[in-house]
Every structure is written in C-alpha cells, then in structure tokens.
Design an enzyme around this catalytic site. Structure first.
Site, PDB file in Angstrom:
ATOM      1  N   ASN A 129      -4.258  59.371 114.638  1.00 58.80           N
ATOM      2  CA  ASN A 129      -4.429  57.908 114.733  1.00 58.80           C
ATOM      3  C   ASN A 129      -4.158  57.400 116.148  1.00 58.80           C
ATOM      4  O   ASN A 129      -4.200  56.184 116.387  1.00 58.80           O
ATOM      5  CB  ASN A 129      -3.528  57.182 113.725  1.00 58.80           C
TER       6      ASN A 129
ATOM      7  N   THR B 176       0.752  57.984 118.941  1.00 58.99           N
ATOM      8  CA  THR B 176       1.535  58.690 119.965  1.00 58.99           C
ATOM      9  C   THR B 176       0.719  59.808 120.625  1.00 58.99           C
ATOM     10  O   THR B 176       1.176  60.416 121.580  1.00 58.99           O
ATOM     11  CB  THR B 176       2.836  59.289 119.370  1.00 58.99           C
TER      12      THR B 176
ATOM     13  N   ILE C 164      -3.063  58.816 108.496  1.00 58.57           N
ATOM     14  CA  ILE C 164      -2.800  59.503 107.215  1.00 58.57           C
ATOM     15  C   ILE C 164      -2.473  58.532 106.076  1.00 58.57           C
ATOM     16  O   ILE C 164      -2.463  58.925 104.912  1.00 58.57           O
ATOM     17  CB  ILE C 164      -1.691  60.590 107.323  1.00 58.57           C
TER      18      ILE C 164
ATOM     19  N   SER D 242       8.931  61.487 115.467  1.00 59.98           N
ATOM     20  CA  SER D 242       9.941  62.545 115.587  1.00 59.98           C
ATOM     21  C   SER D 242      11.094  62.230 116.533  1.00 59.98           C
ATOM     22  O   SER D 242      11.760  63.136 117.012  1.00 59.98           O
ATOM     23  CB  SER D 242       9.255  63.838 116.051  1.00 59.98           C
TER      24      SER D 242
ATOM     25  N   THR E  24      11.820  70.053 110.438  1.00 56.49           N
ATOM     26  CA  THR E  24      12.693  69.969 111.613  1.00 56.49           C
ATOM     27  C   THR E  24      14.098  70.485 111.345  1.00 56.49           C
ATOM     28  O   THR E  24      14.588  70.423 110.210  1.00 56.49           O
ATOM     29  CB  THR E  24      12.797  68.495 112.060  1.00 56.49           C
TER      30      THR E  24
ATOM     31  N   TYR F  28      15.154  60.209 110.438  1.00 60.36           N
ATOM     32  CA  TYR F  28      14.101  61.182 110.758  1.00 60.36           C
ATOM     33  C   TYR F  28      14.291  62.467 109.937  1.00 60.36           C
ATOM     34  O   TYR F  28      13.374  62.918 109.243  1.00 60.36           O
ATOM     35  CB  TYR F  28      14.133  61.495 112.263  1.00 60.36           C
TER      36      TYR F  28
HETATM   37  N1  UFG Z   1      19.720  64.259 126.049  1.00 65.20           N
HETATM   38  C1  UFG Z   1      20.473  63.779 127.109  1.00 65.20           C
HETATM   39  N2  UFG Z   1      19.840  62.983 128.028  1.00 65.20           N
HETATM   40  C2  UFG Z   1      18.520  62.653 127.944  1.00 65.20           C
HETATM   41  C3  UFG Z   1      17.769  63.166 126.854  1.00 65.20           C
HETATM   42  C4  UFG Z   1      18.393  63.958 125.927  1.00 65.20           C
HETATM   43  O1  UFG Z   1      21.662  64.039 127.209  1.00 65.20           O
HETATM   44  O2  UFG Z   1      18.030  61.917 128.796  1.00 65.20           O
HETATM   45  C5  UFG Z   1      20.377  65.134 125.073  1.00 65.20           C
HETATM   46  C6  UFG Z   1      20.303  64.586 123.654  1.00 65.20           C
HETATM   47  O3  UFG Z   1      21.360  63.676 123.413  1.00 65.20           O
HETATM   48  C7  UFG Z   1      20.404  65.876 122.845  1.00 65.20           C
HETATM   49  C8  UFG Z   1      19.702  66.916 123.728  1.00 65.20           C
HETATM   50  O4  UFG Z   1      19.678  66.357 125.030  1.00 65.20           O
HETATM   51  O5  UFG Z   1      21.732  66.243 122.707  1.00 65.20           O
HETATM   52  C9  UFG Z   1      18.274  67.192 123.300  1.00 65.20           C
HETATM   53  O6  UFG Z   1      17.624  65.939 123.156  1.00 65.20           O
HETATM   54  P1  UFG Z   1      16.047  65.812 122.927  1.00 65.20           P
HETATM   55  O7  UFG Z   1      15.747  64.354 122.872  1.00 65.20           O
HETATM   56  O8  UFG Z   1      15.315  66.626 123.934  1.00 65.20           O
HETATM   57  O9  UFG Z   1      15.809  66.502 121.535  1.00 65.20           O
HETATM   58  P2  UFG Z   1      16.515  66.243 120.119  1.00 65.20           P
HETATM   59  O10 UFG Z   1      17.458  67.382 119.879  1.00 65.20           O
HETATM   60  O11 UFG Z   1      17.086  64.872 120.025  1.00 65.20           O
HETATM   61  O12 UFG Z   1      15.308  66.248 119.129  1.00 65.20           O
HETATM   62  C10 UFG Z   1      14.322  67.239 119.130  1.00 65.20           C
HETATM   63  C11 UFG Z   1      13.084  66.637 118.490  1.00 65.20           C
HETATM   64  C12 UFG Z   1      13.391  66.299 117.070  1.00 65.20           C
HETATM   65  C13 UFG Z   1      13.946  67.491 116.335  1.00 65.20           C
HETATM   66  C14 UFG Z   1      15.116  68.074 117.070  1.00 65.20           C
HETATM   67  C15 UFG Z   1      15.564  69.326 116.388  1.00 65.20           C
HETATM   68  O13 UFG Z   1      12.678  65.469 119.192  1.00 65.20           O
HETATM   69  O14 UFG Z   1      12.192  65.904 116.462  1.00 65.20           O
HETATM   70  O15 UFG Z   1      14.739  68.359 118.401  1.00 65.20           O
HETATM   71  O16 UFG Z   1      16.536  69.979 117.097  1.00 65.20           O
HETATM   72  F1  UFG Z   1      14.385  67.135 115.126  1.00 65.20           F
END
Ligand code: UFG
Length: 336
Positions: A51, A54, A70, A95, A135, A159
């Site tokens: 769609n 994103t 969807i 996500s 996830t 999520y």
């Molecule tokens: N983080 C920082 N600074 C930033 C960005 C992220 O410290 O600028 C930290 C976050 O707090 C987290 C880690 O880096 O502790 C990873 O963050 P991401 O945003 O890269 O990824 P997430 O772990 O939050 O999420 C990703 C996907 C989700 C999925 C998850 C599963 O986006 O969809 O991994 O582990 F569920």
C-alpha cells in the site's frame, strides 16, 4: 473449496522451477524488497503487493507490482483470483516498537485486522501456504538467553502483542482451514543488498545501525543511546543482528519446507545466536569506518526489552540454515 495450486513446482533446494507464483505482501518495504529480488533470482514469478505507506514503489526492482492495502478484501480477492499464487510471504506490518506504544490502534488495525483479512482471502481463494513475519518482540523481557521457540511469550508492547495475536490466529486457521504456515520471529534485521541495488529506507529512521552509519558519514548529528541503566554488562540494550539476505534465504528454504506435505506448520526464531550492546555496535561502526562522532546517553525508549538473542538451533535443524553473514562486522560492511 477448490485448490488450483501446483505443489510439485517447488524444487527441493531454494531454486524454483519456472511458473511458481509468489505474492510478497509488503514487497516494497525494506525486507520485502530484498525478498522480491532473491525470489526472482531463484526463479519465482514474483508479485509484490504493497500500500506504499512505508514502502517505496521504486524498491520493487523485479517481478510485478500491485498496489493494494491488506484491509481491502475486494482488491485482495481480485488479485488472488487473477494470479492464483502458490504461496504468500506476508511482510505487510508496522514494526516500530515505540510507535506502537504511542499508537496501538494503528498496530492492532493493520497488523491484526489486516492479517485476518488477508488469511481469509487466501483460504477463500484456495491459497494455503504462508510465511508470516513475526518478531522477537513476542517474547517480552526474556527469562533466559538465547531465546528458543519454547520460551514464554509475554510481549511488553502493542507491536509484539499484535504479532503474537496473528501467530495464534494462524494456529486456528491451520486446524480449521488447512492453512499451512511458518511464523518466522525475526530478531534485528540489518544490512543491505550486497550488490547495492537496495537499502534500508525508513522515514523517519529509528533503527540503530542506519542511524549510526549516518552519524559516521556526517549526515546527522549525535547518536542517542536510549537507556544506559539496563541490567546488561554495559547498561545498554543487547540485540541479535541478522543480515537481511540471510533472513530472505530462510524464507526461500521455508517455501520448500511448506511444500513438503509431511512438514507441519511451525514457528522458528531467526537470529545469529549472538548479541551486541548498543555501545558495542556504535564502537564497531566507529572502528570499521574510522570515524568519530558524538554519542549522548539518553533515557530509556518506551517498550524496549533489555536483551534479545535468538537460539538458532531449530532454524538449523528444520531448514539447514547456514548464514552468510555471521559476524556483526560483515553485516556492517554491507551498510558502510
Ligand atoms: N537505539 C538507540 N539509539 C537509536 C536507535 C536505537 O539507543 O537512535 C537502541 C534501541 O533503544 C534498542 C536498540 O538500539 O535498544 C535497537 O533498536 P532498533 O530500533 O534498531 O531495533 P528494535 O530492537 O527496537 O526493533 C527491531 C525491529 C522490531 C523487532 C525487534 C526485534 O524494529 O520490529 O527489532 O528485536 F521487533
């Protein structure tokens, strides 16, 4: 219900004999666009469905593209009737953990109601093979590491809850309607197409690796570290990073798995069995790129579990997976 699909067309490797049709829902997104490319390369007739909320139309470099949401059952039915796909890979979900905490409606509506809609159309039109993007967030705060498939599921953000709800729906759809599925729980997808045709494009970008790479390239200001008081060895969150192409290859093996009639629907964790803290990731990128930039310790971000590391035993056993990118360095190098 008539099944028009031709199960014998999937080969035992990841190679597909011509004529095998694959719907990649969310095919214009980060992981979806890498999936479209690899599936096309091994011989699938790929139809990307998106769609474009994103996703990016110009990220679909191979196969066909069909615009569809969807939640639109009529349009979905039209597409399934027209193409008669052999299988579906469903990446079409939101996500971002922190966004889901702020706006849970968006996550339950699209991720849960949208998936329910998609599965109903699949069953009604006789398409009974699905790979679902789940996830690591379904597990919540881990009780032990690495996290295997038997680990208790107690998601701590909308999520993760939305994805767990879909996993539960799938079990019932299998029992009642014979929808065969694999739910892949991705840990942290990272890296780019090594041929440089595709990248990770999110707007705004919230993911750690692309943010740090941009800081190293001078394309943004300081990197914020969200939380330095977690119960981990250096106080920052630990994640298990898996290269997007290794993830995509797992899906190709998953399609073969689904085609083997003796295999049951299943759930599989996808990670590298190895975790890195936020500060370790930042330091590794500084070292590899030989660049320095400012790093600021910040408050915790909503919804973040302290540590997520996947057990990769089941993936190895069921799918004979052997990742091409086992080290964090090798993943970073595809981005840098
Ligand atoms: N983080 C920082 N600074 C930033 C960005 C992220 O410290 O600028 C930290 C976050 O707090 C987290 C880690 O880096 O502790 C990873 O963050 P991401 O945003 O890269 O990824 P997430 O772990 O939050 O999420 C990703 C996907 C989700 C999925 C998850 C599963 O986006 O969809 O991994 O582990 F569920």
């Amino acid at each position: 219900m008539k099944n028009n699909h031709h199960d014998d067309r999937l080969d035992m490797g990841i190679q597909c004999r011509s004529g095998c049709k694959l719907f990649v829902v969310g095919g214009a997104g980060y992981i979806g666009s890498h999936m479209v490319k690899q599936a096309h390369n091994v011989g699938y007739e790929v139809i990307a469905i998106d769609n474009l909320v994103t996703g990016y139309r110009d990220a679909v470099l191979y196969g066909k593209f069909e615009y569809c949401d969807i939640l639109d059952a009529r349009r979905l039915t039209q597409l399934f009737t027209q193409y008669k796909p052999d299988a579906v890979i469903h990446f079409g979900g939101y996500s971002i953990v922190s966004e889901s905490v702020r706006d849970p409606y968006k996550y339950y509506y699209n991720n849960v109601a949208g998936s329910l809609n998609l599965f109903k159309v699949m069953v009604d039109t006789g398409c009974k093979k699905l790979i679902f993007s789940s996830t690591a967030a379904i597990f919540g705060d881990p009780e032990y590491l690495p996290i295997d498939e038997a680990h208790i599921k107690k998601p701590i953000n909308p999520y993760g809850k939305s994805k767990l709800m879909v996993e539960e729906m799938l079990k019932d759809f299998d029992s009642a309607y014979g929808l065969k599925y694999i739910s892949f729980r991705y840990f942290n997808a990272a890296g780019h197409d090594p041929e440089g045709e595709l990248s990770e494009r999110h707007d705004p970008e919230t993911h750690l690796l692309p943010i740090v790479i941009r800081a190293a390239n001078g394309e943004r200001g300081p990197v914020n570290v969200f939380g330095v008081d977690y119960d981990t060895f250096d106080g920052t969150c630990i994640r298990d990073y898996i290269h997007v192409n290794d993830l995509v290859n797992a899906h190709l093996k998953g399609l073969v798995y689904l085609n083997n009639k003796s295999n049951m629907s299943t759930e599989i964790n996808l990670g590298n069995n190895n975790g890195f803290s936020v500060k370790e990731v930042i330091q590794k990128i500084k070292d590899i790129m030989n660049k320095d930039f400012e790093v600021i310790d910040e408050e915790r971000r909503d919804g973040d579990p302290p540590a997520l590391i996947a057990s990769n035993k089941k993936a190895k056993k069921e799918l004979s997976l052997s990742p091409d990118y086992v080290s964090l360095e090798s993943i970073i190098k595809t981005l840098a």
